[in-house]
Write a protein that holds these residues in place. Structure first.
Motif, PDB file in Angstrom:
ATOM      1  N   GLN A   1       0.760  -1.358   0.043  1.00  0.00           N
ATOM      2  CA  GLN A   1      -0.060   0.071   0.094  1.00  0.00           C
ATOM      3  C   GLN A   1       0.774   1.242   0.005  1.00  0.00           C
ATOM      4  O   GLN A   1       0.484   2.265  -0.471  1.00  0.00           O
ATOM      5  CB  GLN A   1      -0.986   0.060   1.239  1.00  0.00           C
ATOM      6  N   HIS A   2       2.221   1.153   0.543  1.00  0.00           N
ATOM      7  CA  HIS A   2       2.918   2.236   0.236  1.00  0.00           C
ATOM      8  C   HIS A   2       4.088   2.102  -0.668  1.00  0.00           C
ATOM      9  O   HIS A   2       5.386   2.453  -0.358  1.00  0.00           O
ATOM     10  CB  HIS A   2       3.640   2.460   1.905  1.00  0.00           C
ATOM     11  N   SER A   3       3.881   1.516  -1.678  1.00  0.00           N
ATOM     12  CA  SER A   3       5.158   1.001  -2.761  1.00  0.00           C
ATOM     13  C   SER A   3       5.325   2.360  -3.304  1.00  0.00           C
ATOM     14  O   SER A   3       6.610   2.416  -3.761  1.00  0.00           O
ATOM     15  CB  SER A   3       4.509   0.112  -3.767  1.00  0.00           C
ATOM     16  N   SER A   4       4.973   3.751  -3.440  1.00  0.00           N
ATOM     17  CA  SER A   4       5.134   4.593  -3.750  1.00  0.00           C
ATOM     18  C   SER A   4       6.583   5.106  -2.716  1.00  0.00           C
ATOM     19  O   SER A   4       7.399   5.734  -3.574  1.00  0.00           O
ATOM     20  CB  SER A   4       4.388   5.934  -3.862  1.00  0.00           C
ATOM     21  N   SER A   5       6.632   4.789  -1.657  1.00  0.00           N
ATOM     22  CA  SER A   5       7.829   4.985  -0.815  1.00  0.00           C
ATOM     23  C   SER A   5       8.717   4.142  -0.579  1.00  0.00           C
ATOM     24  O   SER A   5       9.994   4.384  -0.598  1.00  0.00           O
ATOM     25  CB  SER A   5       7.272   5.223   0.701  1.00  0.00           C
ATOM     26  N   ASN A   6       8.264   2.802  -0.733  1.00  0.00           N
ATOM     27  CA  ASN A   6       9.278   1.716  -0.414  1.00  0.00           C
ATOM     28  C   ASN A   6       9.702   0.994  -1.836  1.00  0.00           C
ATOM     29  O   ASN A   6      10.675   0.102  -1.837  1.00  0.00           O
ATOM     30  CB  ASN A   6       8.929   0.651   0.440  1.00  0.00           C
ATOM     31  N   GLN A   7       9.064   1.228  -3.049  1.00  0.00           N
ATOM     32  CA  GLN A   7       9.425   0.730  -4.243  1.00  0.00           C
ATOM     33  C   GLN A   7       9.076  -0.541  -4.358  1.00  0.00           C
ATOM     34  O   GLN A   7       9.788  -1.524  -5.000  1.00  0.00           O
ATOM     35  CB  GLN A   7      10.892   1.050  -4.818  1.00  0.00           C
ATOM     36  N   MET A   8       8.464  -1.053  -3.477  1.00  0.00           N
ATOM     37  CA  MET A   8       7.957  -2.734  -3.527  1.00  0.00           C
ATOM     38  C   MET A   8       6.567  -2.831  -3.795  1.00  0.00           C
ATOM     39  O   MET A   8       5.455  -2.809  -2.867  1.00  0.00           O
ATOM     40  CB  MET A   8       8.289  -3.255  -2.013  1.00  0.00           C
ATOM     41  N   THR A   9       6.340  -3.065  -4.860  1.00  0.00           N
ATOM     42  CA  THR A   9       4.750  -3.432  -5.274  1.00  0.00           C
ATOM     43  C   THR A   9       4.397  -4.769  -5.117  1.00  0.00           C
ATOM     44  O   THR A   9       5.447  -5.463  -4.514  1.00  0.00           O
ATOM     45  CB  THR A   9       4.802  -3.206  -6.870  1.00  0.00           C
ATOM     46  N   ALA A  10       3.379  -5.249  -5.501  1.00  0.00           N
ATOM     47  CA  ALA A  10       2.852  -6.606  -5.118  1.00  0.00           C
ATOM     48  C   ALA A  10       3.758  -7.600  -5.932  1.00  0.00           C
ATOM     49  O   ALA A  10       4.016  -8.589  -5.528  1.00  0.00           O
ATOM     50  CB  ALA A  10       1.459  -6.783  -5.459  1.00  0.00           C
ATOM     51  N   TYR A  11       3.977  -7.150  -7.151  1.00  0.00           N
ATOM     52  CA  TYR A  11       5.018  -8.104  -8.224  1.00  0.00           C
ATOM     53  C   TYR A  11       6.263  -8.131  -7.464  1.00  0.00           C
ATOM     54  O   TYR A  11       7.049  -9.228  -7.280  1.00  0.00           O
ATOM     55  CB  TYR A  11       4.975  -7.675  -9.321  1.00  0.00           C
ATOM     56  N   ASN A  12       6.880  -7.050  -7.028  1.00  0.00           N
ATOM     57  CA  ASN A  12       8.450  -6.932  -6.391  1.00  0.00           C
ATOM     58  C   ASN A  12       8.375  -7.866  -5.185  1.00  0.00           C
ATOM     59  O   ASN A  12       9.229  -8.522  -4.847  1.00  0.00           O
ATOM     60  CB  ASN A  12       8.595  -5.482  -6.145  1.00  0.00           C
ATOM     61  N   LEU A  13       7.530  -7.696  -4.342  1.00  0.00           N
ATOM     62  CA  LEU A  13       7.390  -8.463  -2.960  1.00  0.00           C
ATOM     63  C   LEU A  13       7.228 -10.056  -3.404  1.00  0.00           C
ATOM     64  O   LEU A  13       8.020 -10.705  -2.718  1.00  0.00           O
ATOM     65  CB  LEU A  13       6.133  -8.041  -2.152  1.00  0.00           C
ATOM     66  N   SER A  14       6.428 -10.392  -4.305  1.00  0.00           N
ATOM     67  CA  SER A  14       6.275 -11.788  -4.669  1.00  0.00           C
ATOM     68  C   SER A  14       7.615 -12.247  -5.233  1.00  0.00           C
ATOM     69  O   SER A  14       7.926 -13.444  -4.871  1.00  0.00           O
ATOM     70  CB  SER A  14       5.100 -11.914  -5.593  1.00  0.00           C
ATOM     71  N   VAL A  15       8.391 -11.588  -5.788  1.00  0.00           N
ATOM     72  CA  VAL A  15       9.592 -11.945  -6.265  1.00  0.00           C
ATOM     73  C   VAL A  15      10.539 -12.414  -5.228  1.00  0.00           C
ATOM     74  O   VAL A  15      11.405 -13.088  -5.414  1.00  0.00           O
ATOM     75  CB  VAL A  15      10.236 -11.043  -7.582  1.00  0.00           C
ATOM     76  N   CYS A  16      10.474 -11.333  -4.394  1.00  0.00           N
ATOM     77  CA  CYS A  16      11.553 -11.323  -3.369  1.00  0.00           C
ATOM     78  C   CYS A  16      11.241 -12.438  -2.174  1.00  0.00           C
ATOM     79  O   CYS A  16      11.932 -13.047  -1.571  1.00  0.00           O
ATOM     80  CB  CYS A  16      11.798 -10.158  -2.520  1.00  0.00           C
ATOM     81  N   ILE A  17       9.910 -12.775  -2.151  1.00  0.00           N
ATOM     82  CA  ILE A  17       9.321 -13.751  -0.927  1.00  0.00           C
ATOM     83  C   ILE A  17       9.024 -14.894  -1.238  1.00  0.00           C
ATOM     84  O   ILE A  17       9.108 -15.916  -0.640  1.00  0.00           O
ATOM     85  CB  ILE A  17       8.541 -13.159   0.085  1.00  0.00           C
ATOM     86  N   THR A  18       8.671 -15.243  -2.745  1.00  0.00           N
ATOM     87  CA  THR A  18       8.368 -16.472  -3.188  1.00  0.00           C
ATOM     88  C   THR A  18       9.196 -17.788  -2.871  1.00  0.00           C
ATOM     89  O   THR A  18       9.174 -18.701  -2.307  1.00  0.00           O
ATOM     90  CB  THR A  18       7.969 -16.524  -4.647  1.00  0.00           C
ATOM     91  N   PRO A  19      10.771 -17.484  -2.997  1.00  0.00           N
ATOM     92  CA  PRO A  19      11.613 -18.391  -2.886  1.00  0.00           C
ATOM     93  C   PRO A  19      11.719 -18.874  -1.505  1.00  0.00           C
ATOM     94  O   PRO A  19      11.951 -20.268  -1.253  1.00  0.00           O
ATOM     95  CB  PRO A  19      12.926 -17.759  -3.183  1.00  0.00           C
ATOM     96  N   SER A  20      11.147 -18.243  -0.472  1.00  0.00           N
ATOM     97  CA  SER A  20      11.191 -18.654   0.906  1.00  0.00           C
ATOM     98  C   SER A  20       9.953 -19.234   1.099  1.00  0.00           C
ATOM     99  O   SER A  20       9.597 -19.814   2.460  1.00  0.00           O
ATOM    100  CB  SER A  20      11.070 -17.543   1.923  1.00  0.00           C
ATOM    101  N   MET A  21       8.845 -19.090   0.260  1.00  0.00           N
ATOM    102  CA  MET A  21       7.342 -19.775   0.653  1.00  0.00           C
ATOM    103  C   MET A  21       7.043 -20.860  -0.148  1.00  0.00           C
ATOM    104  O   MET A  21       6.347 -21.898   0.344  1.00  0.00           O
ATOM    105  CB  MET A  21       6.611 -18.536   0.539  1.00  0.00           C
TER     106      MET A  21
END
Length: 354
Positions: A271-291
């Protein structure tokens, strides 16, 4: 090391290291559990063992004889014996062992090189099995949860990231120091109290991913892996949501509890991707390997479906897990300035009553 230092030729299989104790008036072999790699054999000459017996002799046979016999006045000695003679001596002493069943501990001062003696008479008085420390990392989630309530360290990390993550650029993408991550993981695994305010947020997010990645059996349950990937092939979003909820019902309750908290955090960050540069897609790319990654599922097609599925969960988590997940961490007040984030109230008691 001893053979080389003493100039003795032959295979290490032909020799065995023994300990001789004047107090016990006996000697016995080191069988391996003593783990004597830390014993520096270079200290042997300083005992006077070689000097008293040899005085200038440098032949290998003389060195060996002096080392194996040694002066009687020495209190404790390490002795290198040929295995055939060691076996013979062991047989002679075997009949005496039954008469000496007393388990004794020798003080550190009485043992050469700082070693503590281990007795051979433990069979008569067996000890109770050691109590295993309850490990936080690498166990099934239900084993570390108390009545479906997440462990306090995990709740604390989730709460901390939910608090500061939305205004931290690259959260879950940037990694913390490996050394710092190991230190934090060790403290949490030992049950130590940690003040997370003293720990960099990227270390906390990295350790949380490590915990997630090492949940035994996977947070999504390895047996359901193919079914989770099939969700993304369902018709419309409503069909995907219903399919996801049916699979959630097949997971252990503790897993569902953790997923609700985790996706509440991910949604808040998104919801704050404009500040943290982490969209739903970016987050999924980073956390999927752990899940959702299995060792035998490394094809690019599977990984693309995994990312798409996690992205779908982030974007639709309110419909999947319920809108009340926005209140799991209590009332949160945040500002667009990352340095001005008010404290939040942990609402972990809601976990068991979901």
């Amino acid at each position: 090391m001893s053979l080389s230092k003493l100039g003795i030729t032959g295979s290490e299989k032909d020799y065995q290291l023994w300990i001789s104790s004047a107090e016990k008036k006996t000697s016995y072999p080191l069988t391996g559990h003593e783990h004597p790699y830390g014993i520096k054999m270079s200290c042997i000459p300083a005992t006077g063992l070689l000097q008293q017996q040899l005085e200038g002799s440098t032949s290998a046979s003389a060195l060996q004889e002096a080392f194996l016999e040694g002066p009687q006045e020495l209190q404790d000695q390490f002795i290198l014996k040929p295995r055939h003679s060691a076996r013979n001596q062991a047989r002679k002493q075997q009949g005496k062992v039954s008469d000496k069943k007393t388990v004794r501990k020798s003080s550190l001062k009485n043992w050469a090189f700082g070693c503590i003696s281990r007795t051979r008479e433990v069979n008569e008085h067996p000890c109770l099995p050691p109590t295993k420390t309850k490990q936080l990392f690498g166990a099934p989630l239900e084993d570390v949860c108390d009545n479906d309530t997440l462990p306090t360290p995990i709740l604390d990390m989730l709460s901390f990231i939910n608090h500061k993550g939305p205004f931290t650029e690259g959260i879950f993408r940037k990694s913390g120091s490996i050394k710092s991550c190991r230190a934090l993981k060790k403290k949490l695994n030992c049950g130590d109290t940690v003040n997370l305010n003293d720990v960099p947020i990227f270390v906390i997010s990295s350790v949380l991913k490590d915990f997630l990645r090492n949940i035994q059996g996977s947070i999504f349950s390895a047996s359901l892996y193919d079914k989770w990937l099939d969700v993304i092939d369902q018709g419309n979003d409503e069909d995907k949501i219903k399919a996801t909820q049916r699979l959630l019902d097949q997971l252990p309750r503790a897993n569902v509890v953790f997923l609700r908290y985790l996706f509440a955090v991910l949604r808040n960050i998104e919801q704050h991707s404009s500040s943290n540069q982490m969209t739903a897609y970016n987050l999924s790319v980073c956390i999927t390997p752990s899940m959702l990654c299995l060792s035998n599922s490394g094809s690019s097609e599977n990984f693309t479906k995994q990312i798409s599925f996690i992205q779908f969960l982030i974007e639709n988590c309110l419909k999947i897990f319920g809108e009340d997940i926005t209140c799991l961490f209590g009332e949160t007040s945040v500002s667009s300035d990352n340095s001005n984030i008010t404290d939040i109230t942990d609402n972990s008691e809601k976990v068991a009553g979901m």
